[in-house]
Design a protein around this motif. Structure first.
Motif, PDB file in Angstrom:
ATOM      1  N   UNK A 125       0.674  -1.174  -0.033  1.00 37.78           N
ATOM      2  CA  UNK A 125       0.020  -0.260   0.080  1.00 37.78           C
ATOM      3  C   UNK A 125       0.972   1.101   0.015  1.00 37.78           C
ATOM      4  N   UNK A 149      -6.799  13.890  -2.534  1.00 41.80           N
ATOM      5  CA  UNK A 149      -7.644  12.453  -2.341  1.00 41.80           C
ATOM      6  C   UNK A 149      -8.920  12.803  -1.514  1.00 41.80           C
ATOM      7  N   UNK A 192     -21.411  -3.947  -0.048  1.00 44.75           N
ATOM      8  CA  UNK A 192     -22.002  -3.926   1.413  1.00 44.75           C
ATOM      9  C   UNK A 192     -22.644  -2.976   1.835  1.00 44.75           C
ATOM     10  N   UNK A 244     -17.055  21.489   2.059  1.00 45.16           N
ATOM     11  CA  UNK A 244     -17.627  20.200   2.685  1.00 45.16           C
ATOM     12  C   UNK A 244     -18.786  20.270   3.300  1.00 45.16           C
TER      13      UNK A 244
ATOM     14  N   UNK B  95      -7.057   0.548   5.661  1.00 43.96           N
ATOM     15  CA  UNK B  95      -6.980  -0.280   4.258  1.00 43.96           C
ATOM     16  C   UNK B  95      -6.346  -1.320   4.450  1.00 43.96           C
ATOM     17  N   UNK B  96      -5.313  -1.918   5.444  1.00 44.40           N
ATOM     18  CA  UNK B  96      -5.079  -3.022   5.607  1.00 44.40           C
ATOM     19  C   UNK B  96      -6.046  -3.992   6.100  1.00 44.40           C
ATOM     20  N   UNK B  98      -9.184  -4.049   5.307  1.00 44.15           N
ATOM     21  CA  UNK B  98      -9.870  -4.339   4.298  1.00 44.15           C
ATOM     22  C   UNK B  98      -9.366  -5.283   3.355  1.00 44.15           C
ATOM     23  N   UNK B 110     -16.420  -7.035   2.541  1.00 40.08           N
ATOM     24  CA  UNK B 110     -15.967  -6.105   3.040  1.00 40.08           C
ATOM     25  C   UNK B 110     -16.933  -5.378   4.274  1.00 40.08           C
ATOM     26  N   UNK B 111     -16.244  -4.799   5.393  1.00 37.29           N
ATOM     27  CA  UNK B 111     -17.021  -4.668   6.514  1.00 37.29           C
ATOM     28  C   UNK B 111     -17.432  -3.048   5.915  1.00 37.29           C
ATOM     29  N   UNK B 112     -18.684  -2.712   5.896  1.00 33.60           N
ATOM     30  CA  UNK B 112     -19.317  -1.550   5.527  1.00 33.60           C
ATOM     31  C   UNK B 112     -18.616  -0.280   6.153  1.00 33.60           C
ATOM     32  N   UNK B 115     -15.109   0.247   5.254  1.00 32.82           N
ATOM     33  CA  UNK B 115     -14.825   0.782   3.697  1.00 32.82           C
ATOM     34  C   UNK B 115     -15.190   2.281   3.970  1.00 32.82           C
ATOM     35  N   UNK B 116     -16.058   2.741   4.737  1.00 33.84           N
ATOM     36  CA  UNK B 116     -16.571   4.045   4.685  1.00 33.84           C
ATOM     37  C   UNK B 116     -15.026   4.926   5.205  1.00 33.84           C
ATOM     38  N   UNK B 120      -9.609   8.325   2.210  1.00 35.34           N
ATOM     39  CA  UNK B 120      -8.857   9.104   2.517  1.00 35.34           C
ATOM     40  C   UNK B 120      -9.075  10.397   3.087  1.00 35.34           C
ATOM     41  N   UNK B 121     -10.057  10.978   2.539  1.00 36.54           N
ATOM     42  CA  UNK B 121     -10.690  12.076   3.299  1.00 36.54           C
ATOM     43  C   UNK B 121     -11.909  12.173   4.349  1.00 36.54           C
ATOM     44  N   UNK B 122     -11.880  10.951   5.224  1.00 35.31           N
ATOM     45  CA  UNK B 122     -12.918  10.903   6.095  1.00 35.31           C
ATOM     46  C   UNK B 122     -12.326  11.565   7.404  1.00 35.31           C
ATOM     47  N   UNK B 124     -10.638  14.561   7.236  1.00 39.51           N
ATOM     48  CA  UNK B 124     -10.910  15.889   7.209  1.00 39.51           C
ATOM     49  C   UNK B 124     -12.333  16.259   7.117  1.00 39.51           C
ATOM     50  N   UNK B 125     -13.333  15.264   6.694  1.00 36.75           N
ATOM     51  CA  UNK B 125     -14.603  15.570   6.940  1.00 36.75           C
ATOM     52  C   UNK B 125     -15.045  15.606   8.529  1.00 36.75           C
ATOM     53  N   UNK B 126     -14.197  14.919   9.438  1.00 36.52           N
ATOM     54  CA  UNK B 126     -14.710  14.815  10.764  1.00 36.52           C
ATOM     55  C   UNK B 126     -14.097  16.172  11.267  1.00 36.52           C
TER      56      UNK B 126
END
Lengths: 388, 326
Positions: A125, A149, A192, A244, B95-96, B98, B110-112, B115-116, B120-122, B124-126
Motif C-alpha cells: 500500500x 484525495x 456492502x 465540505x 486499508x490493511x 480491508x 468488506x465491512x461497510x 470501507x467508509x 482518505x478524506x474521512x 478531513x470530514x470529521x
C-alpha cells in the motif's frame, strides 16, 4: 477574488471505450453505453453488479500497469496540445493527481505475487502521493507535485487547484491527472453499503438503485493564457469551488442546500449567473440520496426551469476520484464535437425528484457550462467552463 | 522546483499531538523505540465532547489534534474556515484491514464501516464536522512534503481571499508490525516509527498572532552531497541575515551526518531534534513546526524546517514564534 480564465489546451483519455477521447465521444454521441459484469479478477458478486472496465488491450498488470495507463493519457494530452516536440515541456509545470487511491494497483500486485508464490504477501500500500512522485520523476516535472484525495471530487479539485496555481503565477503550465481502477475492495465495499445497481447506473431514474463503478485515466493540460504562442484552447476554465457538506459522512444534505452553495460559489468565482449556464453536467451517480439532493439543488437554483442537464456515468462508470478529470475531458470532447450527450440509463422520471435529464443528445452552443462532482465525506466541487 | 511563496501568514493556534497522546510540553518524552499502539477513544471523547464510536484511529488523531488547536483560539473559527489536511498514508490501518477481509485468503467481503472509514478524506470530514466549518476542504498527499504542500496551498488561498482562515494539519498513523509498515514508508533502522496529528490555524491578521510563517519554498535535488550542503546552507544563511540564530528542525529524511554538516556549515543554527519526541512519518514536519510553540521565550525565535524527499528535492519552512512578551 476574480481571476482570469485558464485555457485547457490538451486532453488525454483511457476509458472502457479504449485509448483516446474519440472513441468515448463517439459512444456518447451514439448513446452506446455498455455496462458489463466485472471480469478482470475473481469476485463473488460479479453476477450481481455492472461496471465499466478497460479492455484487456489497454492493460498491463500491477503498479506498472496503473502507471502505464496514466502515461498513455498524458501522451495523448501532449499530442492534443501540440507539445510533443517541446523541450522541457514540464519544466515550469505543476503536477496534480486526483484519485481516491491506488488500491487497485496494490491489489493487482498482491494477486501477481500470489500467482507466483501461492502465498499471501504484505499488501504493497502507498499513499496517492507515491504515484504522483513516480510520475513527476518520469515526466521531469519542475513545479509543485502533489495529489488530492477527496473521494469523488478529487480530480475536480485538482483542476481547481491547478488553475489557481497558474492564475497566481506559481507555474505557467499544469498537468492534472485523474486515475482510478476497479478494485475488489471498492466493489465489495459499495456492495456492502447496498449502493451498487445490478442493472448499471440509472441517473435520476425512478427505478435507480445505485452506482456503477468504472475505471480509466484522463490527463488535462492547463496553461497560462497570456502566452503569445498560446495554442488553441480546448475550453477555458472560468472558475470553480470546493466545500465540505458536514451533514453526514455518506449522504448529502437532503434539501440540496450544500450542493447549491458550491454551485453558487463556482458561479461567483466565474463572474457568472445561473442564467449564463447553457447546460449542466450533473454528478448523477444513480444513488437514491445523491440524485435526490442534486435534483433539489438544481430546482432551488433554477426555480423557473433547469437548463438541460446530463449525466454520463452509465457510459464510463463512476470513476470515483478520476471522475472530475475524466468527465470534464469527455464533456469538453463532446462540446467540441457539437453536442451535449444524453443521459444513458434514464428512462422514466422520478416524481419525487421532479426533474428529467436530457434523454438524447442536444446541440452544443458557445457559452458556459457547469460541471458538478459530489463525493463521500461531503466533499463537493463545481467547475464552470467556457466552450467557444 | 517550486517558486518560493513570497507570501506570509500569521499563526493564531498551534498544537502538536504525538504518538504518546502528548500535546502539552510536560507530556513530551523521548521515543527510544516504536511506541505502543495508543488507544485514543477516551482522549477523543474528552477533547471533542463526543463518542466517536465508529471512527478509525486516523480519524481520532485528526479530530483530537484539530479540536485542541481550535480550542486554543481566542474566538471560534468562522464557518468558512478552510481545512487542509496533509498526510502521507492516510488510513493505512483500515486499508490493511480491508485487504485482509476482501483479498484471498480472507472471507471476500468488506465491512461497510471499515470501507467508509478507509476513504482518505474521512478525517478531513470529521475535522470540519466537529468544528462546524464547511469551507474548502482538501486532503493533500505528497509523501514527505504532505504538510509543506498543504501549507503552500493554504497560504496561497489566504492571499487570494479564497478563505479568511485556514486550519492546516499534518496527520499520519503508524501500523504494526514494523516490517509491514516499512513497506508503506521507508525508514532507516534507527528511526522510530512515529505518528501524530499537528495543526496550525492561520489568517492574514497580525493582531493576537503567536507567530508568522515566513516562507515555504523548495530547492531542486542536488547532484552530490557537497552541493546539497552548500545549496541548503546558503539558503538557510539568507534567513539568518536578520536573526543572530535559528533553530534547525531537521526532517526525517536527513541523516545525522547531514544534520551535523549543516550545523557545522551554519554555526548560527542550533538543532531542535523534534523527531526524538514524535518519531518518523511522512507529515512529521507538522509536529516539528507546531511544537515550536510549546515553549515561547520572551523574545521571538526563528525556526527553519528542512526536509527532503526520496528524489532529493528539499523543502524549507521558515517560521517565527513571537516572544511571549510581544
Amino acid at each position: 477574488m476574480l481571476m482570469p480564465a485558464v485555457p485547457i489546451i490538451g486532453l488525454g483519455m483511457v476509458s472502457c471505450y479504449g485509448a483516446g477521447l474519440d472513441p468515448l465521444v463517439e459512444a456518447l454521441r451514439n448513446g452506446q453505453a455498455r455496462p458489463q459484469p466485472p471480469t478482470r479478477f475473481p469476485i463473488s458478486i460479479a453476477d450481481k453488479i455492472k461496471v465499466a472496465q478497460l479492455g484487456d488491450a489497454n492493460l498491463a498488470r500491477g503498479e506498472s500497469g496503473a502507471e502505464a495507463v496514466i502515461l498513455a493519457a498524458v501522451d495523448q494530452a501532449l499530442v492534443d496540445a501540440n507539445l510533443t516536440n517541446t523541450h522541457d515541456v514540464f519544466a515550469d509545470c505543476a503536477l496534480i493527481v486526483g484519485s481516491s487511491g491506488f488500491l487497485y494497483a496494490a491489489e493487482d500486485e498482491y494477486r501477481l505475487t500470489m500467482e507466483k508464490t501461492g502465498q499471501p504477501s504484505d499488501p504493497p500500500l502507498h499513499g496517492t502521493g507515491w504515484m504522483a512522485a513516480k510520475l513527476a520523476s518520469r515526466l521531469a516535472i519542475g513545479g509543485p507535485v502533489l495529489s488530492l484525495s477527496t473521494a469523488c471530487s478529487s480530480s475536480a479539485n485538482a483542476i481547481i487547484v491547478a488553475a489557481g496555481m497558474i492564475q497566481r503565477g506559481r507555474v505557467r503550465r499544469a498537468l492534472v491527472i485523474g486515475a482510478e481502477g476497479l478494485s475488489a475492495i471498492s466493489l465489495n465495499g459499495f456492495y456492502s453499503l447496498m449502493l451498487l445497481d445490478p442493472e448499471g447506473c440509472r441517473p435520476f431514474d425512478r427505478e435507480r438503485r445505485g452506482l456503477q463503478l468504472g475505471e480509466g485515466a484522463a490527463a488535462l493540460i492547463l496553461q497560462a493564457g497570456d502566452d503569445r504562442e498560446q495554442r488553441s484552447a480546448r475550453a477555458l476554465f472560468c472558475g470553480g469551488a470546493n466545500l465540505c457538506d458536514i451533514h453526514h459522512v455518506t449522504s448529502a444534505t437532503p434539501d440540496g442546500s450544500a450542493m447549491r452553495r458550491v454551485i453558487s460559489d463556482a458561479l461567483t468565482a466565474s463572474a457568472a449567473t445561473p442564467q449564463d449556464i447553457l447546460a449542466i453536467k450533473a454528478h448523477g451517480t444513480g444513488s437514491l440520496d445523491n440524485d435526490t439532493a442534486e435534483a433539489a439543488a438544481m430546482r432551488s437554483l433554477y426555480p423557473a426551469g433547469i437548463p438541460p442537464f446530463t449525466a454520463i456515468k452509465r457510459y464510463i462508470g463512476h470513476t470515483l476520484g478520476a471522475c472530475g478529470a475524466m468527465e470534464t475531458a469527455a464533456f469538453i470532447g463532446c462540446l467540441r464535437s457539437g453536442f451535449v450527450p444524453g443521459t444513458a440509463g434514464f428512462e422514466a422520471p422520478d416524481p419525487k425528484l421532479a426533474v428529467s435529464p436530457l434523454r438524447s443528445k442536444a446541440a452544443a452552443r458557445p457559452g458556459r457550462y457547469l460541471l458538478n462532482f459530489f463525493g463521500f465525506g461531503g466533499n463537493y466541487a463545481s467547475l464552470v467552463i467556457d466552450h467557444e | 522546483m517550486n517558486k518560493p511563496l513570497n507570501q506570509t501568514a500569521y499563526i493564531h493556534g498551534a498544537v502538536a499531538l504525538g504518538a504518546q497522546k502528548d500535546y502539552l510540553p510536560a507530556q513530551r518524552h523521548r521515543l527510544h523505540a516504536d511506541p505502543q499502539a495508543a488507544d485514543l477513544k477516551e482522549l477523543a471523547r474528552q477533547v471533542t465532547g463526543q463518542s466517536l464510536r465508529q471512527a478509525s484511529h486516523f480519524v481520532e488523531l485528526a479530530a483530537i489534534g484539530s479540536q485542541l488547536c481550535l480550542q486554543r483560539l481566542p474566538r471560534p473559527a468562522p464557518g468558512s474556515t478552510a481545512v487542509y489536511l496533509g498526510t502521507g498514508l492516510a488510513e493505512v490501518r483500515k486499508t490493511r484491514a480491508l485487504f485482509a477481509q476482501v483479498m484471498p485468503p480472507g472471507p471476500g467481503s468488506a465491512s461497510p464501516f471499515d470501507f467508509i472509514n478507509s476513504a482518505n478524506n474521512m478525517a478531513a470530514f470529521y475535522v470540519a464536522k466537529l468544528a462546524g466549518i464547511s469551507g474548502r476542504n482538501l486532503t493533500i498527499m505528497a509523501e514527505e512534503f504532505s504538510f509543506e504542500q498543504a501549507l503552500m496551498l493554504a497560504i496561497s488561498d489566504l492571499h487570494c481571499e479564497e478563505c479568511t482562515a485556514a486550519l492546516v494539519g499534518g496527520v499520519d498513523e503508524n501500523s504494526s508490525p514494523r516490517e509491514q509498515h516499512l513497506r508503506h514508508i521507508h525508514l532507516r533502522e534507527n528511526q522510530v516509527m512515529g505518528e501524530g496529528s499537528s495543526w496550525l490555524y492561520l489568517t492574514r491578521e497580525r493582531t493576537d498572532a503567536l507567530g508568522q510563517l515566513l516562507t515555504v519554498e523548495s530547492l531542486p535535488a542536488s547532484a552530490t552531497a557537497t552541493s546539497w550542503l552548500e545549496t541548503t546552507a546558503a539558503r538557510l544563511e539568507q534567513w539568518l541575515e536578520r536573526d543572530s540564530s535559528a533553530r534547525l528542525l531537521a526532517g526525517f529524511r536527513l541523516t545525522s551526518e547531514e544534520i551535523a554538516a549543516l550545523l557545522g556549515r551554519v554555526p548560527a543554527l542550533r538543532a531542535e531534534p523534534y523527531l526524538d519526541h514524535c518519531g518518523s512519518f511522512f507529515s512529521a514536519a507538522a509536529f516539528g513546526l507546531a511544537a515550536a510553540f510549546d515553549h515561547r521565550s520572551a523574545s521571538s525565535q526563528l525556526y527553519l524546517h528542512v526536509n527532503r524527499d526520496a528524489a532529493g528535492n528539499v523543502m524549507i519552512v521558515a517560521l517565527r514564534v513571537f516572544g511571549s512578551a510581544a
